[in-house]
Structures are given as C-alpha cells and as structure tokens.
Design a protein around this motif. Structure first.
Motif, PDB file in Angstrom:
ATOM      1  N   ASN A  38      56.344  47.515  80.904  1.00 49.41           N
ATOM      2  CA  ASN A  38      55.094  46.984  80.874  1.00 49.41           C
ATOM      3  C   ASN A  38      54.535  45.632  80.222  1.00 49.41           C
ATOM      4  OD1 ASN A  38      54.735  49.612  82.428  1.00 49.41           O
ATOM      5  ND2 ASN A  38      54.224  50.802  80.694  1.00 49.41           N
ATOM      6  N   CYS A  39      55.404  45.356  79.346  1.00 48.18           N
ATOM      7  CA  CYS A  39      55.368  44.139  78.471  1.00 48.18           C
ATOM      8  C   CYS A  39      55.440  42.862  79.555  1.00 48.18           C
ATOM      9  CB  CYS A  39      56.056  43.914  77.445  1.00 48.18           C
ATOM     10  SG  CYS A  39      55.548  45.037  76.060  1.00 48.18           S
ATOM     11  N   ILE A  40      56.429  43.273  80.330  1.00 49.27           N
ATOM     12  CA  ILE A  40      57.129  42.044  81.493  1.00 49.27           C
ATOM     13  C   ILE A  40      56.061  42.112  82.407  1.00 49.27           C
ATOM     14  CG2 ILE A  40      58.880  41.200  83.013  1.00 49.27           C
ATOM     15  CD1 ILE A  40      60.866  42.654  81.247  1.00 49.27           C
ATOM     16  N   SER A  41      55.431  43.339  82.892  1.00 45.93           N
ATOM     17  CA  SER A  41      54.481  43.408  83.853  1.00 45.93           C
ATOM     18  C   SER A  41      53.107  42.776  83.392  1.00 45.93           C
ATOM     19  CB  SER A  41      54.414  44.799  84.291  1.00 45.93           C
ATOM     20  OG  SER A  41      55.397  45.461  84.558  1.00 45.93           O
ATOM     21  N   ASN A  67      58.918  29.420  85.522  1.00 44.60           N
ATOM     22  CA  ASN A  67      58.492  28.236  84.605  1.00 44.60           C
ATOM     23  C   ASN A  67      57.150  28.905  83.796  1.00 44.60           C
ATOM     24  OD1 ASN A  67      56.853  27.986  86.618  1.00 44.60           O
ATOM     25  ND2 ASN A  67      57.896  25.963  87.277  1.00 44.60           N
ATOM     26  N   ILE A  68      56.719  29.978  83.972  1.00 41.48           N
ATOM     27  CA  ILE A  68      55.482  30.581  83.475  1.00 41.48           C
ATOM     28  C   ILE A  68      55.887  31.161  82.103  1.00 41.48           C
ATOM     29  CG2 ILE A  68      53.403  31.861  83.954  1.00 41.48           C
ATOM     30  CD1 ILE A  68      54.340  32.106  86.641  1.00 41.48           C
ATOM     31  N   GLN A  69      55.113  30.451  81.114  1.00 44.73           N
ATOM     32  CA  GLN A  69      55.164  31.037  79.573  1.00 44.73           C
ATOM     33  C   GLN A  69      54.224  32.191  79.745  1.00 44.73           C
ATOM     34  OE1 GLN A  69      57.603  29.646  77.413  1.00 44.73           O
ATOM     35  NE2 GLN A  69      57.312  31.785  76.579  1.00 44.73           N
ATOM     36  N   GLU A 104      43.649  36.925  80.449  1.00 38.85           N
ATOM     37  CA  GLU A 104      43.847  38.264  81.156  1.00 38.85           C
ATOM     38  C   GLU A 104      43.761  38.272  82.742  1.00 38.85           C
ATOM     39  OE1 GLU A 104      44.083  41.535  80.813  1.00 38.85           O
ATOM     40  OE2 GLU A 104      44.781  40.928  78.886  1.00 38.85           O
ATOM     41  N   GLU A 105      43.008  37.220  83.025  1.00 43.00           N
ATOM     42  CA  GLU A 105      42.565  36.761  84.573  1.00 43.00           C
ATOM     43  C   GLU A 105      43.944  36.166  85.197  1.00 43.00           C
ATOM     44  OE1 GLU A 105      39.637  34.269  87.099  1.00 43.00           O
ATOM     45  OE2 GLU A 105      38.908  34.738  84.949  1.00 43.00           O
ATOM     46  N   GLN A 106      44.505  35.350  84.463  1.00 40.93           N
ATOM     47  CA  GLN A 106      46.005  34.737  85.091  1.00 40.93           C
ATOM     48  C   GLN A 106      46.872  35.695  84.901  1.00 40.93           C
ATOM     49  OE1 GLN A 106      45.703  31.536  81.830  1.00 40.93           O
ATOM     50  NE2 GLN A 106      45.523  30.005  83.676  1.00 40.93           N
ATOM     51  N   LEU A 107      47.084  36.628  84.272  1.00 37.69           N
ATOM     52  CA  LEU A 107      48.153  37.727  83.891  1.00 37.69           C
ATOM     53  C   LEU A 107      47.726  38.706  85.025  1.00 37.69           C
ATOM     54  CD1 LEU A 107      48.222  38.773  80.237  1.00 37.69           C
ATOM     55  CD2 LEU A 107      49.877  37.712  81.508  1.00 37.69           C
ATOM     56  N   ALA A 108      46.598  38.828  85.631  1.00 35.31           N
ATOM     57  CA  ALA A 108      46.218  39.924  86.592  1.00 35.31           C
ATOM     58  C   ALA A 108      46.710  38.947  87.886  1.00 35.31           C
ATOM     59  CB  ALA A 108      44.914  40.099  86.678  1.00 35.31           C
ATOM     60  N   ASP A 109      46.378  37.774  88.049  1.00 36.06           N
ATOM     61  CA  ASP A 109      46.838  37.147  89.327  1.00 36.06           C
ATOM     62  C   ASP A 109      48.463  37.074  89.238  1.00 36.06           C
ATOM     63  OD1 ASP A 109      45.752  35.461  91.426  1.00 36.06           O
ATOM     64  OD2 ASP A 109      47.034  33.810  90.495  1.00 36.06           O
ATOM     65  N   LEU A 110      48.950  36.879  88.244  1.00 31.51           N
ATOM     66  CA  LEU A 110      50.577  36.794  88.142  1.00 31.51           C
ATOM     67  C   LEU A 110      51.062  38.242  88.525  1.00 31.51           C
ATOM     68  CD1 LEU A 110      53.169  35.198  86.577  1.00 31.51           C
ATOM     69  CD2 LEU A 110      52.658  37.208  85.226  1.00 31.51           C
ATOM     70  N   ARG A 111      50.532  39.284  88.098  1.00 28.45           N
ATOM     71  CA  ARG A 111      50.917  40.567  88.738  1.00 28.45           C
ATOM     72  C   ARG A 111      50.672  40.729  90.149  1.00 28.45           C
ATOM     73  NH1 ARG A 111      48.497  42.776  84.042  1.00 28.45           N
ATOM     74  NH2 ARG A 111      46.687  43.067  85.129  1.00 28.45           N
ATOM     75  N   ASN A 112      49.639  40.356  90.837  1.00 27.41           N
ATOM     76  CA  ASN A 112      49.407  40.461  92.210  1.00 27.41           C
ATOM     77  C   ASN A 112      50.176  39.566  92.899  1.00 27.41           C
ATOM     78  OD1 ASN A 112      47.329  42.311  91.456  1.00 27.41           O
ATOM     79  ND2 ASN A 112      45.709  41.182  91.433  1.00 27.41           N
ATOM     80  N   ARG A 113      50.382  38.512  92.342  1.00 30.48           N
ATOM     81  CA  ARG A 113      50.976  37.402  93.483  1.00 30.48           C
ATOM     82  C   ARG A 113      52.708  37.240  93.242  1.00 30.48           C
ATOM     83  NH1 ARG A 113      48.062  33.357  95.785  1.00 30.48           N
ATOM     84  NH2 ARG A 113      45.990  33.964  95.946  1.00 30.48           N
ATOM     85  N   VAL A 130      56.460  41.720  99.953  1.00 30.66           N
ATOM     86  CA  VAL A 130      55.735  41.128 100.919  1.00 30.66           C
ATOM     87  C   VAL A 130      55.192  39.833 100.603  1.00 30.66           C
ATOM     88  CG1 VAL A 130      53.738  42.510 100.638  1.00 30.66           C
ATOM     89  CG2 VAL A 130      54.330  41.636 103.196  1.00 30.66           C
ATOM     90  N   ASN A 131      54.752  39.954  98.990  1.00 31.77           N
ATOM     91  CA  ASN A 131      54.410  38.470  98.699  1.00 31.77           C
ATOM     92  C   ASN A 131      55.604  37.627  98.156  1.00 31.77           C
ATOM     93  OD1 ASN A 131      51.451  38.719  98.493  1.00 31.77           O
ATOM     94  ND2 ASN A 131      51.491  39.851  96.615  1.00 31.77           N
ATOM     95  N   ASN A 132      56.628  37.731  98.597  1.00 36.65           N
ATOM     96  CA  ASN A 132      57.797  36.994  98.127  1.00 36.65           C
ATOM     97  C   ASN A 132      57.804  36.681  96.672  1.00 36.65           C
ATOM     98  OD1 ASN A 132      60.091  35.344  98.406  1.00 36.65           O
ATOM     99  ND2 ASN A 132      58.845  33.447  98.719  1.00 36.65           N
ATOM    100  N   PRO A 133      57.720  37.847  95.896  1.00 28.04           N
ATOM    101  CA  PRO A 133      57.821  37.764  94.382  1.00 28.04           C
ATOM    102  C   PRO A 133      58.836  37.235  93.814  1.00 28.04           C
ATOM    103  CG  PRO A 133      58.383  40.023  95.017  1.00 28.04           C
ATOM    104  CD  PRO A 133      58.387  39.171  96.335  1.00 28.04           C
ATOM    105  N   LEU A 134      58.577  36.596  92.443  1.00 29.82           N
ATOM    106  CA  LEU A 134      59.604  36.142  91.872  1.00 29.82           C
ATOM    107  C   LEU A 134      60.497  37.182  91.310  1.00 29.82           C
ATOM    108  CD1 LEU A 134      57.403  33.800  89.121  1.00 29.82           C
ATOM    109  CD2 LEU A 134      59.241  33.083  90.998  1.00 29.82           C
ATOM    110  N   MET A 135      59.892  38.423  91.306  1.00 31.53           N
ATOM    111  CA  MET A 135      60.814  39.540  90.917  1.00 31.53           C
ATOM    112  C   MET A 135      60.395  40.842  91.152  1.00 31.53           C
ATOM    113  SD  MET A 135      61.884  39.757  86.740  1.00 31.53           S
ATOM    114  CE  MET A 135      63.597  40.342  86.489  1.00 31.53           C
ATOM    115  N   ILE A 136      61.075  41.703  91.167  1.00 36.56           N
ATOM    116  CA  ILE A 136      60.782  43.106  91.538  1.00 36.56           C
ATOM    117  C   ILE A 136      61.157  44.114  90.261  1.00 36.56           C
ATOM    118  CG2 ILE A 136      61.584  45.579  92.641  1.00 36.56           C
ATOM    119  CD1 ILE A 136      61.824  44.091  95.187  1.00 36.56           C
ATOM    120  N   LEU A 137      60.080  44.909  89.900  1.00 35.92           N
ATOM    121  CA  LEU A 137      60.155  45.651  88.739  1.00 35.92           C
ATOM    122  C   LEU A 137      60.204  47.113  89.109  1.00 35.92           C
ATOM    123  CD1 LEU A 137      57.848  43.898  86.390  1.00 35.92           C
ATOM    124  CD2 LEU A 137      60.308  43.689  86.190  1.00 35.92           C
TER     125      LEU A 137
END
Ligand SMILES: Nc1ncnc2c1ncn2[C@@H]1O[C@H](COP(=O)(O)OP(=O)(O)OP(=O)(O)O)[C@@H](O)[C@H]1O
Ligand SMILES: [Mg+2]
Length: 249
Positions: free
Chosen positions: A49-52, A66-68, A74-83, A157-164
């Motif tokens: 959950n911390c990683i997500s 390359n994302i720290q 919060e908004e950028q994190l939500a975007d990261l989760r979605n994309r 489907v979003n070609n994610p960096l990673m599957i959790l």
C-alpha cells in the motif's frame, strides 16, 4: 525499476503507536517477477500500500522508474496510480455490468487515454491471455480462471511500469492458481511486465525470479530462483521454517 529504501510506517490506534515497517529495503529490476512472503502481520500489505501510494509513510524513500514518490503531491500520486501502476486483487474486482473487453479497457478510460489505440491494445491482450472468444460476455458468464485472466489483462492495459498484486491466488483452487501464475509469466515474457506479488502460497512464489521474505517489518532474506521450481519451493519452505524457529528460539 523499483527501489524501496529504509521504509518506516506505523499505525496510530488511539494513543498507541504500532510500528509495522521498521526499515524495509529492496530493489526490483525491470521485467522481474518478484514475490513477497512472510508471516501474517509482518507488514506485506502495508508495504504494498505504501508502494501504491494508498497510505503515507513516515520515513524512507520509494523510487519507481525515475519517479521519486515522496516528492509528489496527492494529485500526482493519484495520477501515478491510475497511469503507471496495474493492480490485481484477490477477488478480481471486475465490474458485472461491463463485458470482459470493457473491463479490460476501464483503467485506460479512467486515465483518459481513450485514443484509437485503446481497442487494439484490449484486443491484443485478449489474444495473449486466450480470452478473445469470450470478450463480449459478462463476468458472470465466464469461468473463474477466465475472470482472473481478464483481471491480469486489465492490469496491463495502461502499459504500467509495474503490476502490484496482493494474494492474487488467495481464494483460488490449485488449478486456478496455476492459471494466474501462468498469466503473470506470460505477461512477463510477452510484454516484459514487472510484477510484484504478495503471497502465502509457496507454489506460486516458486515460479518467481526472486522471493523477498519479510519478518516483523524488515526484509529477512531474499532468495533467487535458479530454475528448478520444486527445488526453489523447498528452499522457500525451509527459509520460512528457519525464520519461525529463529523467532520462537
Ligand atoms: N489500518 C490499520 N490500522 C492499524 N493497524 C493496522 C492497519 N493495517 C494493518 N495494521 C496492523 O499492521 C500489521 C501489519 O499488517 P499487514 O496487513 O501489513 O500484514 P500482512 O503481512 O499483509 O499480513 P497478512 O499475511 O495477514 O495479510 C498488523 O499487525 C496489522 O494489525
Ligand atoms: Mg496482507
């Protein structure tokens, strides 16, 4: 691809603070399939959950590609989760009112990437996971294994960096579990997917490239798969047994 460094997380319950993650560190390379095992309560889901970025943490660094992550709003994190992340849940979480193909496309719609490539991507994923024949059916009309393959396709489907994935085989019989693991292996081989899976299932973990063993909020051991699955499963069981003996000694 993913680096977790000295991660600390505690929960506050009333006036008491429970320290759950006590400095967990590890790295995952691009294209790796890695499992996390460990006793109940050792902090596996908390770490996922911390990683997500579902929950905040007090100390430590998480870097995804390359994302720290600790530098994001919060908004950028939500975007990261979605994309950038794909999720596979224990109970699949498919929407009953959408077809198999629509379920697969859903994360793309949420991320606002509804370009013409979306349908092609969904069709390609249906082919890779052998669900083309059922793509216009609804979840209630397909088998458990087909539902789970749909969930894996959706996560990609979003070609994610990673599957959790948190215990993706937790509710399944051994045949369906094997189908899920084969789907992950196929995602790794055909799409170079990076997969991070929490599991209690040593058979599932034995199919991974490496297994991180957690105990009491830290990484206790990391084991490498040398190619023999049953031998690796034996090694995993031995490592877990040795750890529990250490704790009770
Ligand atoms: N929201 C919360 N509030 C307070 N304590 C929590 C919360 N979530 C988890 N915990 C506690 O943190 C510890 C670690 O929980 P976590 O869910 O990460 O364990 P886990 O390793 O995933 O266990 P399991 O194998 O049973 O799923 C547990 O002692 C749990 O009770
Ligand atoms: Mg858990």
């Amino acid at each position: 691809m993913l680096s977790v460094e000295n991660l600390h997380k505690s929960y506050q319950v009333g006036r008491t603070t429970y320290e759950v993650l006590k400095g967990a560190s590890f790295k995952i390379d691009s294209g790796e399939f890695v499992a996390v095992m460990g006793p109940s309560g050792s902090g596996k889901t908390t770490m996922l959950n911390c990683i997500s970025s579902y929950i905040p943490y007090e100390k430590g660094k998480i870097k995804l590609g390359n994302i720290q992550m600790d530098s994001l709003s919060e908004e950028q994190l939500a975007d990261l989760r979605n994309r950038k992340l794909g999720f596979v849940f224990q109970d699949f979480m498919l929407l009953d009112g959408l077809t198999i193909k629509e379920n697969i496309m859903l994360p793309r719609m949420i991320a606002g990437k509804t370009d013409h490539g979306m349908i092609d991507t969904a069709e390609r994923l249906c082919q890779i996971f052998g669900i083309t024949a059922i793509k216009n059916k609804y979840p209630a009309e397909v088998s458990g294994g087909e539902r789970q393959r749909t969930a894996v396709a959706r996560a990609l489907v979003n070609n994610p960096l990673m599957i959790l994935a948190d215990e993706p085989t937790g509710n399944l019989d051994s045949k369906s579990s094997a189908a899920v693991i084969q789907s992950f292996k196929r995602a790794q081989k055909e799409l170079n997917a990076t997969i991070f899976m929490v599991t209690h299932d040593s058979f599932a973990a034995a199919h991974c490239d490496r297994v991180i063993i957690m105990n009491d909020g830290v990484v206790n051991n990391i084991l490498q798969n040398h190619g023999n699955i049953s031998q690796f499963q034996d090694e995993l069981l031995a490592a877990i047994k040795a750890m529990s003996e250490e704790v009770t000694a």
